[in-house]
Design an enzyme around this catalytic site. Structure first.
Site, PDB file in Angstrom:
ATOM      1  N   LYS A 162      13.899  20.589  20.397  1.00  0.00           N
ATOM      2  CA  LYS A 162      13.085  20.356  19.193  1.00  0.00           C
ATOM      3  C   LYS A 162      13.399  18.993  18.610  1.00  0.00           C
ATOM      4  CE  LYS A 162      13.584  25.127  17.667  1.00  0.00           C
ATOM      5  NZ  LYS A 162      14.118  26.034  16.671  1.00  0.00           N
TER       6      LYS A 162
ATOM      7  N   HIS B 121      18.689  27.103  15.259  1.00  0.00           N
ATOM      8  CA  HIS B 121      18.400  26.139  14.180  1.00  0.00           C
ATOM      9  C   HIS B 121      18.013  26.867  12.907  1.00  0.00           C
ATOM     10  CE1 HIS B 121      15.434  23.429  12.055  1.00  0.00           C
ATOM     11  NE2 HIS B 121      16.583  22.795  11.953  1.00  0.00           N
TER      12      HIS B 121
ATOM     13  N   ARG C  97       0.839  -1.217   0.000  1.00  0.00           N
ATOM     14  CA  ARG C  97       0.000   0.000   0.000  1.00  0.00           C
ATOM     15  C   ARG C  97       0.866   1.255   0.000  1.00  0.00           C
ATOM     16  NH1 ARG C  97      -2.627  -0.800   5.562  1.00  0.00           N
ATOM     17  NH2 ARG C  97      -0.438  -1.390   5.867  1.00  0.00           N
TER      18      ARG C  97
ATOM     19  N   ASP D 248      11.228  35.142  20.861  1.00  0.00           N
ATOM     20  CA  ASP D 248      11.647  34.573  19.564  1.00  0.00           C
ATOM     21  C   ASP D 248      12.793  35.425  19.030  1.00  0.00           C
ATOM     22  OD1 ASP D 248       9.941  33.882  16.392  1.00  0.00           O
ATOM     23  OD2 ASP D 248      11.641  32.920  17.405  1.00  0.00           O
TER      24      ASP D 248
ATOM     25  N   TYR E  34       7.783  20.216  13.136  1.00  0.00           N
ATOM     26  CA  TYR E  34       8.502  20.496  14.381  1.00  0.00           C
ATOM     27  C   TYR E  34       7.696  19.985  15.563  1.00  0.00           C
ATOM     28  CZ  TYR E  34      10.776  24.267  11.662  1.00  0.00           C
ATOM     29  OH  TYR E  34      11.465  25.020  10.745  1.00  0.00           O
TER      30      TYR E  34
ATOM     31  N   HIS F 234      17.191  30.409  14.084  1.00  0.00           N
ATOM     32  CA  HIS F 234      16.229  30.805  15.114  1.00  0.00           C
ATOM     33  C   HIS F 234      16.442  30.078  16.427  1.00  0.00           C
ATOM     34  CE1 HIS F 234      13.293  31.818  11.612  1.00  0.00           C
ATOM     35  NE2 HIS F 234      14.298  32.681  11.709  1.00  0.00           N
TER      36      HIS F 234
ATOM     37  N   ARG G 132      15.530  29.252   6.268  1.00  0.00           N
ATOM     38  CA  ARG G 132      14.807  29.718   7.449  1.00  0.00           C
ATOM     39  C   ARG G 132      15.788  29.611   8.629  1.00  0.00           C
ATOM     40  NH1 ARG G 132       8.884  29.576   7.001  1.00  0.00           N
ATOM     41  NH2 ARG G 132       8.305  28.781   4.926  1.00  0.00           N
TER      42      ARG G 132
HETATM   43  C1  LIG Z   1       7.912  29.569  15.131  1.00  0.00           C
HETATM   44  C2  LIG Z   1       6.556  30.198  15.297  1.00  0.00           C
HETATM   45  C3  LIG Z   1       6.144  31.256  14.515  1.00  0.00           C
HETATM   46  N1  LIG Z   1       4.906  31.787  14.711  1.00  0.00           N
HETATM   47  C4  LIG Z   1       4.483  32.869  13.827  1.00  0.00           C
HETATM   48  C5  LIG Z   1       5.418  34.041  13.762  1.00  0.00           C
HETATM   49  C6  LIG Z   1       5.257  34.519  12.333  1.00  0.00           C
HETATM   50  O1  LIG Z   1       4.162  35.393  12.259  1.00  0.00           O
HETATM   51  C7  LIG Z   1       4.916  33.263  11.551  1.00  0.00           C
HETATM   52  C8  LIG Z   1       6.108  32.685  10.821  1.00  0.00           C
HETATM   53  O2  LIG Z   1       7.153  32.586  11.759  1.00  0.00           O
HETATM   54  P1  LIG Z   1       8.637  32.463  11.239  1.00  0.00           P
HETATM   55  O3  LIG Z   1       8.856  33.353  10.055  1.00  0.00           O
HETATM   56  O4  LIG Z   1       9.539  32.617  12.441  1.00  0.00           O
HETATM   57  O5  LIG Z   1       8.653  30.935  10.733  1.00  0.00           O
HETATM   58  P2  LIG Z   1       9.998  30.108  10.446  1.00  0.00           P
HETATM   59  O6  LIG Z   1      11.002  30.973   9.778  1.00  0.00           O
HETATM   60  O7  LIG Z   1       9.579  28.855   9.779  1.00  0.00           O
HETATM   61  O8  LIG Z   1      10.538  29.770  11.906  1.00  0.00           O
HETATM   62  C9  LIG Z   1      10.961  28.467  12.274  1.00  0.00           C
HETATM   63  O9  LIG Z   1      12.123  28.211  11.550  1.00  0.00           O
HETATM   64  C10 LIG Z   1      13.289  27.798  12.245  1.00  0.00           C
HETATM   65  C11 LIG Z   1      14.144  27.004  11.286  1.00  0.00           C
HETATM   66  C12 LIG Z   1      13.031  27.073  13.519  1.00  0.00           C
HETATM   67  O10 LIG Z   1      13.760  26.155  13.924  1.00  0.00           O
HETATM   68  C13 LIG Z   1      11.947  27.536  14.376  1.00  0.00           C
HETATM   69  O11 LIG Z   1      11.207  26.426  14.875  1.00  0.00           O
HETATM   70  C14 LIG Z   1      11.027  28.503  13.779  1.00  0.00           C
HETATM   71  O12 LIG Z   1      11.523  29.745  14.199  1.00  0.00           O
HETATM   72  O13 LIG Z   1       4.433  32.327  12.513  1.00  0.00           O
HETATM   73  C15 LIG Z   1       4.032  31.301  15.665  1.00  0.00           C
HETATM   74  O14 LIG Z   1       2.910  31.818  15.805  1.00  0.00           O
HETATM   75  N2  LIG Z   1       4.426  30.256  16.453  1.00  0.00           N
HETATM   76  C16 LIG Z   1       5.652  29.698  16.304  1.00  0.00           C
HETATM   77  O15 LIG Z   1       5.971  28.748  17.053  1.00  0.00           O
END
Ligand SMILES: Cc1cn([C@H]2C[C@H](O)[C@@H](COP(=O)(O)OP(=O)(O)O[C@H]3O[C@H](C)C(=O)[C@H](O)[C@H]3O)O2)c(=O)[nH]c1=O
Length: 163
Positions: free
Chosen positions: A64, A110, A15, A134, A123, A54, A51
């Site tokens: 994580k 990360h 499957r 953050d 994640y 962070h 990305r």
């Molecule tokens: C991480 C996170 C973000 N947000 C909001 C904040 C922003 O408005 C939107 C996008 O966030 P961001 O641009 O920080 O998303 P990524 O760039 O994918 O961030 C992640 O990318 C790197 C590689 C990582 O390891 C982290 O887990 C995480 O920071 O979601 C939330 O509401 N909750 C959350 O837990």
């Protein structure tokens, strides 16, 4: 603690495929502590997106577990513990959509480079997100060659300070 690959179980039959990336008992035996999931989220990235780097500060610092459900990445972690002899040390992994996950301890920032379009990263985090805690480090300020000329980053990520 340092970042590491976790090989998980994979089952396939006529499957398709079944992969379990996280089991509390197995994880505790591997890493030595219980991982209590407080948040689960995912992102989908185009090819050449970076990305990161962070991390969450203070009481929001979190461990994580990440894995892919599509695509592939160059996954990068950097030690941000200024009291550590390994401060600034980088660990990098090639991660594909398979039975591997990566454990990232809370004293690491990360980030990743998406190597394909539609790269979906899941994640699991053991502390809830707090936007006030953050933070990040400028991706090309760490001791790592991303080996890409024009990556795609958010404006926020391009404005982080150097390590
Ligand atoms: C991480 C996170 C973000 N947000 C909001 C904040 C922003 O408005 C939107 C996008 O966030 P961001 O641009 O920080 O998303 P990524 O760039 O994918 O961030 C992640 O990318 C790197 C590689 C990582 O390891 C982290 O887990 C995480 O920071 O979601 C939330 O509401 N909750 C959350 O837990």
């Amino acid at each position: 603690m340092v970042p590491r690959i976790i090989n998980t179980k994979q089952f396939s039959d006529n499957r398709g495929l079944f992969i379990k990336h996280f089991n509390a008992t197995n994880f505790a035996e591997l890493i030595g502590f219980e991982f209590h999931i407080k948040e689960c989220f995912y992102s989908v990235s185009k090819k050449n997106v970076i990305r990161g780097m962070h991390f969450q500060k203070n009481e929001s610092a979190c461990n994580k577990i990440i894995f892919l459900t599509s695509g592939s990445v160059l996954d990068v972690c950097v030690n941000i513990d200024k009291l550590s002899v390994d401060y600034g040390r980088v660990y990098d992994f090639r991660l594909k959509c398979n039975n591997q996950a990566i454990f990232i301890p809370k004293n690491f920032a990360h980030g990743f480079l998406a190597l394909e379009d539609n790269t979906s990263m899941i994640y699991l985090q053991d502390v809830e997100y707090n936007k006030d805690n953050d933070s990040g480090i400028l991706y090309n300020s760490i001791n790592f060659n991303w080996n890409i000329v024009n990556p795609i980053l958010s404006e926020r990520d391009l404005l982080f300070n150097s390590i």
